[in-house]
Design a protein around this motif. Structure first.
Motif, PDB file in Angstrom:
ATOM      1  N   PRO A 246       0.874  -1.189  -0.050  1.00 46.07           N
ATOM      2  CA  PRO A 246       0.122  -0.015  -0.076  1.00 46.07           C
ATOM      3  C   PRO A 246       0.738   1.246  -0.068  1.00 46.07           C
ATOM      4  N   LEU A 247       2.086   1.246   0.270  1.00 53.08           N
ATOM      5  CA  LEU A 247       2.767   2.467   0.429  1.00 53.08           C
ATOM      6  C   LEU A 247       3.789   2.577  -0.723  1.00 53.08           C
ATOM      7  N   ALA A 248       3.770   1.643  -1.653  1.00 52.06           N
ATOM      8  CA  ALA A 248       4.625   1.356  -2.834  1.00 52.06           C
ATOM      9  C   ALA A 248       4.399   2.593  -3.742  1.00 52.06           C
ATOM     10  N   ASN A 249       5.595   3.128  -4.538  1.00 49.52           N
ATOM     11  CA  ASN A 249       5.514   3.684  -5.729  1.00 49.52           C
ATOM     12  C   ASN A 249       5.605   2.977  -6.782  1.00 49.52           C
ATOM     13  N   PHE A 250       5.271   3.202  -8.085  1.00 47.74           N
ATOM     14  CA  PHE A 250       5.246   2.635  -9.173  1.00 47.74           C
ATOM     15  C   PHE A 250       6.001   3.094 -10.287  1.00 47.74           C
ATOM     16  N   ILE A 251       6.642   2.317 -10.909  1.00 44.41           N
ATOM     17  CA  ILE A 251       7.618   2.813 -12.245  1.00 44.41           C
ATOM     18  C   ILE A 251       6.803   2.175 -13.397  1.00 44.41           C
ATOM     19  N   THR A 252       7.121   2.955 -14.599  1.00 45.50           N
ATOM     20  CA  THR A 252       6.796   2.266 -16.062  1.00 45.50           C
ATOM     21  C   THR A 252       7.938   2.344 -16.477  1.00 45.50           C
ATOM     22  N   ALA A 253       8.047   1.075 -17.237  1.00 44.06           N
ATOM     23  CA  ALA A 253       9.075   0.868 -18.265  1.00 44.06           C
ATOM     24  C   ALA A 253       9.149   1.131 -19.403  1.00 44.06           C
ATOM     25  N   THR A 254       9.879   2.186 -19.954  1.00 40.60           N
ATOM     26  CA  THR A 254       9.923   2.556 -21.200  1.00 40.60           C
ATOM     27  C   THR A 254      10.638   1.779 -22.278  1.00 40.60           C
TER      28      THR A 254
END
Length: 245
Positions: free
Chosen positions: A97-105
């Protein structure tokens, strides 16, 4: 639909508590975070869990002196782990619930990453000119992210620009202040919290409901705007973003 994601001030208001670093009890209520992540995935942005801020401008990872706190994936396998699968993203969001998320380019989309003031000027010019602009995010640490279609796999490998540099060495004068995130890179996807006690975050200016444009349609205006601010942006030379694992 409003240029703001969803066009609903209520949703943005619900996110405020989470973005300002609420604890697990607050984050468990979600406040729209999961909906924003699923909207990004629905738009084709592959996601993977990232670290999150810890007290004292620290990172949730176990790396001593992490150089990119709360801005990097939690797994070394983030490139293969990244997905648009709704079920997987729901599980990650609820179990972390605290995690950020990345998006792979470099898979579906690239990101043109510019100094914030340059980005704001460029966005205004692009919209005034009637140019299709896709999703755009602001990072409160001074960057603006323009999400575009990926260029795919060019025949000439030299066309791939290393994202750690502001620009390709041979085009330094042409692309001041610009980072082109493509294959092998990633950026934080909104909503994401940044370290510190001042509630800094990464948030949408134009949400993922906007179609991804060809990056070359934005490049001239972005580089021109960057040239105006090249002497004013903070020194990011030692930021090493993204963190290489």
């Amino acid at each position: 639909m409003s240029q703001e994601f969803g066009g609903r001030t209520g949703l943005r208001g619900k996110l405020t508590q989470w973005l300002r670093g609420g604890g697990p009890k607050e984050a468990a209520g979600d406040g729209g975070r999961e909906a924003l992540l699923l909207a990004a995935a629905k738009a084709g942005l592959p996601l993977a869990p990232a670290a999150h801020p810890a007290p004292g401008y620290r990172c949730s990872c176990d790396r001593v002196g992490c150089p990119t706190p709360a801005r990097h994936p939690v797994s070394f396998a983030w490139q293969t782990q990244s997905t648009t699968d709704r079920g997987q993203i729901e599980r990650w969001a609820r179990h972390q619930p605290l995690a950020n998320f990345i998006t792979a380019t470099g898979m579906v989309h690239d990101v043109l990453d510019v100094p914030l003031e340059a980005g704001r000027e460029a966005l205004e010019r692009l919209l005034a000119a009637g140019i299709d602009v896709g999703p755009v995010a602001e990072s409160d640490d001074g960057r603006m992210l323009f999400f575009t279609l990926t260029r795919g796999t060019p025949e000439d490998e030299d066309e791939w620009w290393p994202c750690e540099l502001d620009c390709h060495p041979e085009t330094m004068d042409e692309h001041p202040g610009l980072r082109w995130h493509c294959r092998g890179s990633y950026v934080l996807v909104p909503p994401a919290r940044l370290p510190g006690d001042d509630g800094q975050a990464v948030h949408w200016v134009r949400g993922p409901e906007h179609p991804l444009p060809d990056p070359l349609t934005l490049l001239e205006v972005l580089t021109d705007a960057c040239a105006r601010y090249v002497g004013e942006e903070p020194d990011h030379a030692n930021a090493a973003w993204p963190l290489r694992h």
